[in-house]
Enzyme design. Structure first.
Site, mmCIF file in Angstrom:
data_model
loop_
_atom_site.group_PDB
_atom_site.id
_atom_site.type_symbol
_atom_site.label_atom_id
_atom_site.label_comp_id
_atom_site.label_asym_id
_atom_site.label_seq_id
_atom_site.Cartn_x
_atom_site.Cartn_y
_atom_site.Cartn_z
ATOM 1 N N THR A 264 -13.058 -5.857 -2.880
ATOM 2 C CA THR A 264 -13.098 -4.600 -3.639
ATOM 3 C C THR A 264 -13.616 -4.918 -5.045
ATOM 4 O O THR A 264 -14.803 -4.942 -5.272
ATOM 5 C CB THR A 264 -11.718 -3.920 -3.687
ATOM 6 O OG1 THR A 264 -10.729 -4.869 -4.108
ATOM 7 C CG2 THR A 264 -11.333 -3.378 -2.322
ATOM 8 N N LYS A 290 -9.447 -11.833 0.030
ATOM 9 C CA LYS A 290 -9.933 -11.020 -1.068
ATOM 10 C C LYS A 290 -8.800 -10.849 -2.063
ATOM 11 O O LYS A 290 -7.622 -10.893 -1.717
ATOM 12 C CB LYS A 290 -10.438 -9.657 -0.591
ATOM 13 C CG LYS A 290 -9.416 -8.741 0.045
ATOM 14 C CD LYS A 290 -8.547 -7.913 -0.885
ATOM 15 C CE LYS A 290 -9.349 -7.128 -1.891
ATOM 16 N NZ LYS A 290 -8.389 -6.381 -2.807
ATOM 17 N N THR A 301 -2.138 -9.004 -4.674
ATOM 18 C CA THR A 301 -2.923 -8.019 -3.950
ATOM 19 C C THR A 301 -3.979 -8.751 -3.239
ATOM 20 O O THR A 301 -4.983 -9.050 -3.810
ATOM 21 C CB THR A 301 -3.622 -7.043 -4.826
ATOM 22 O OG1 THR A 301 -2.735 -6.035 -5.055
ATOM 23 C CG2 THR A 301 -4.769 -6.357 -4.131
ATOM 24 N N GLU A 388 -9.378 -10.341 -12.625
ATOM 25 C CA GLU A 388 -10.192 -9.402 -13.388
ATOM 26 C C GLU A 388 -10.207 -9.768 -14.865
ATOM 27 O O GLU A 388 -9.169 -9.864 -15.513
ATOM 28 C CB GLU A 388 -9.657 -7.981 -13.184
ATOM 29 C CG GLU A 388 -9.894 -7.495 -11.778
ATOM 30 C CD GLU A 388 -9.131 -6.240 -11.426
ATOM 31 O OE1 GLU A 388 -9.496 -5.616 -10.418
ATOM 32 O OE2 GLU A 388 -8.176 -5.897 -12.137
ATOM 33 N N ASN A 515 -9.470 -2.163 -15.661
ATOM 34 C CA ASN A 515 -8.450 -1.377 -14.976
ATOM 35 C C ASN A 515 -8.249 -0.003 -15.583
ATOM 36 O O ASN A 515 -7.665 0.876 -14.951
ATOM 37 C CB ASN A 515 -7.139 -2.164 -14.937
ATOM 38 C CG ASN A 515 -7.181 -3.248 -13.879
ATOM 39 O OD1 ASN A 515 -7.032 -2.977 -12.701
ATOM 40 N ND2 ASN A 515 -7.435 -4.483 -14.294
ATOM 41 N N THR A 520 -6.998 2.896 -8.952
ATOM 42 C CA THR A 520 -6.314 2.053 -7.973
ATOM 43 C C THR A 520 -5.891 2.880 -6.768
ATOM 44 O O THR A 520 -5.299 3.927 -6.938
ATOM 45 C CB THR A 520 -5.077 1.407 -8.615
ATOM 46 O OG1 THR A 520 -5.503 0.597 -9.698
ATOM 47 C CG2 THR A 520 -4.343 0.551 -7.613
#
EC number: 2.3.1.35
Length: 520
Positions: A264, A290, A301, A388, A515, A520
């Protein structure tokens, strides 16, 4: 004509940002180049693109380009006095066609890294394709991994109470059967917090795969990732299944396509395979994963699939997978958020032959555990490194604890410390923040035994700070950030046998920006 001299691509799934710096060189086409990942923060540097549409070649030197999303096509706006718009297909600008593969750092052991990912092990095929499940471009968004025979199955899942429909389904399916034949993975919709309708979508997608693969529905497992609260685009997925099944192969390219399809916000895909010997039999293990944000222990996650061709019983394989996950994915953290969809599924085909491993205390089981640990830790570290906004991987090693569990708790505490992560991004060798996170981990130890090293810099001894070269330590952190390297923190809390590691990343301004802009 202007020639592209460098291309910065922030390859977020829903926020592809393209900036092209041009030189005055005259060229009708761009030199062929294999695009490589070099030091970056949230960006991937592509020195020279292999292909670029003619519309971009006509731009004049000095034009800055901004990306505007228009469905599956990227409108690139040239910042000129005329503010010209040109359309560029995503496939034409993405390095490695979609996103690059992450380098996987494996621990040392009696194994060799080989190509192939989830198709390296005997008996497995894979596919990845674009099924219109995600809005941005034609990056693959649907993956399938199948085994030619009934494979011994295992799985670990999120501890989040708001578990997604595919998590609930897989838990039930694994409880009902010790084997599986296929794993379907979709990106774009998490299918979490979607109620009975979302669960029914899961069942219908599984049924479609089972039908076209010619296997029972109970032999198909499923993973989903994407936006929470959104149901799977069921009609598009089911329509794509015949083509997906038809493209299954044991090729490296198919494994790579599957690895990309499950991503993603990842900047890089994560895929690895190794070959080793267990009890004299040559065996292979592979995996894809991932993860980039919403990463915190108790799984992070992340989605993952592991394949191996070892002949092993479910009674050995299932606890073995749990142990490996506890030593890998449960030891990584980026932002303290634990997802609704975290899933790792592992299949063992037995196709390598050799004696069946049925005793978890046997030497063969020990060898398999070590190899499985190596694969999962390699994938876990690549996820943490791809956090990220991250500029570096942070590896925390704790020794001297009463047991492995205590050491793991302390390591996680330090890796998850926002203050420590921010200090690393600021290139500040702040031993106080490391000591603080060690102390509040909830593990009792004698503070007079505390030792802390940052790389080769000895910061604390016997619970007291030492004089050290702060400029040198700061330079060590700076260099790690510049080359997207690894910052090592070594902590000793006593004289016990327990030791463990955890992995995280630094905390940058870009994490907040990414973010704030991503749903999300």
């Amino acid at each position: 004509m202007a020639m592209v001299s460098s291309c910065r691509l922030c390859l977020r799934t829903d926020s592809l940002y393209l900036a092209i710096e041009q030189s005055a060189a005259q060229a009708n086409s761009l030199p062929r180049s294999s695009c490589s990942v070099v030091p970056r923060r949230t960006q991937i540097i592509c020195p020279q693109l292999q292909v670029l549409p003619n519309a971009l070649k006509s731009l004049q030197p000095g034009h800055g380009l901004k990306r505007l999303k228009e469905g599956n096509v990227f409108a690139v706006r040239a910042s000129t006095t005329t503010d010209t718009d040109v359309n560029v297909d995503a496939d034409a600008v993405a390095p490695g066609k979609f996103i690059p593969a992450s380098p996987i750092v494996l621990s040392k052991g009696p194994w060799e890294q080989i190509p192939g990912g989830v198709t390296a092990a005997k008996g497995f095929r894979a596919a990845g394709m674009y099924a219109q499940l995600r809005a941005a471009g034609k990056k693959p968004d649907l993956a399938l991994i199948v085994c030619d025979t009934d494979a011994v199955s295992a799985g670990t899942f999120t501890k989040n109470v708001v578990a997604a429909a595919p998590v609930i389904y897989c838990k039930k399916t694994l409880a009902d059967s010790s084997t599986a034949r296929a794993i379907l993975i979709n990106a774009g919709q998490a299918n979490a917090a979607t109620g009975d309708a979302g669960y029914q979508d899961t069942l219908e997608c599984v049924a479609a795969v089972a039908k076209h693969c010619g296997v029972p529905e109970g032999a198909v497992l499923i993973e989903s990732t994407g936006v929470i609260g959104r149901r799977i685009k069921k009609d598009a997925l089911i329509e794509a299944v015949p083509k997906l099944v038809g493209s299954l192969s044991a090729s490296v390219a198919s494994a790579d396509a599957a690895a990309v399809a499950i991503t993603t916000t990842d900047l890089v895909s994560k895929s690895v395979a190794i070959e080793t010997k267990i009890g004299g039999t040559t065996v292979r293990l592979g995996g894809i994963a991932k993860g980039s944000g919403m990463i915190h222990p108790n799984m992070a996650t992340m989605l993952g699939v592991v394949t191996c061709d070892v002949d092993v019983t479910a009674e050995v394989w299932r606890p073995m997978v749990i142990t490996a996950v506890n030593r890998s994915f449960n030891q990584i953290t980026v932002d303290g958020d634990s997802s609704t969809n975290d899933t790792l599924l592992a299949l063992a085909s037995g196709a390598a032959g050799g004696p069946k491993i049925s005793d978890i205390n046997s030497e063969e089981a020990r060898q398999l555990q070590a190899a499985l640990d190596a694969v999962l830790q390699g994938l876990a570290k690549s996820i943490a490194s791809d956090g990220e906004g991250a500029t570096c991987l942070v590896e925390v090693t704790v020794t001297g604890a009463s047991d492995e569990a205590a050491a793991a708790t302390v390591a996680r505490s330090v890796a998850a410390s926002s203050l420590t992560k921010a200090a690393i991004y600021g290139r500040d060798p702040n031993w106080g923040r490391i000591a603080c996170a060690t102390g509040y981990a909830g593990v009792p130890f004698d503070p007079l035994c505390l030792q802390i090293y940052l790389g080769d810099f000895h910061l604390m001894e016997k619970g007291q700070p030492l004089e050290f070269d702060s400029n040198g330590a700061s330079a060590y952190l700076k260099k790690a950030g510049e080359v997207h390297g690894t910052v090592s923190i070594n902590i000793c809390i006593g004289h016990g046998p327990g030791q463990s590691q955890a992995w995280g990343c630094d905390l940058s301004y870009d994490y907040v920006k990414i973010n704030a802009e991503y749903t999300t």
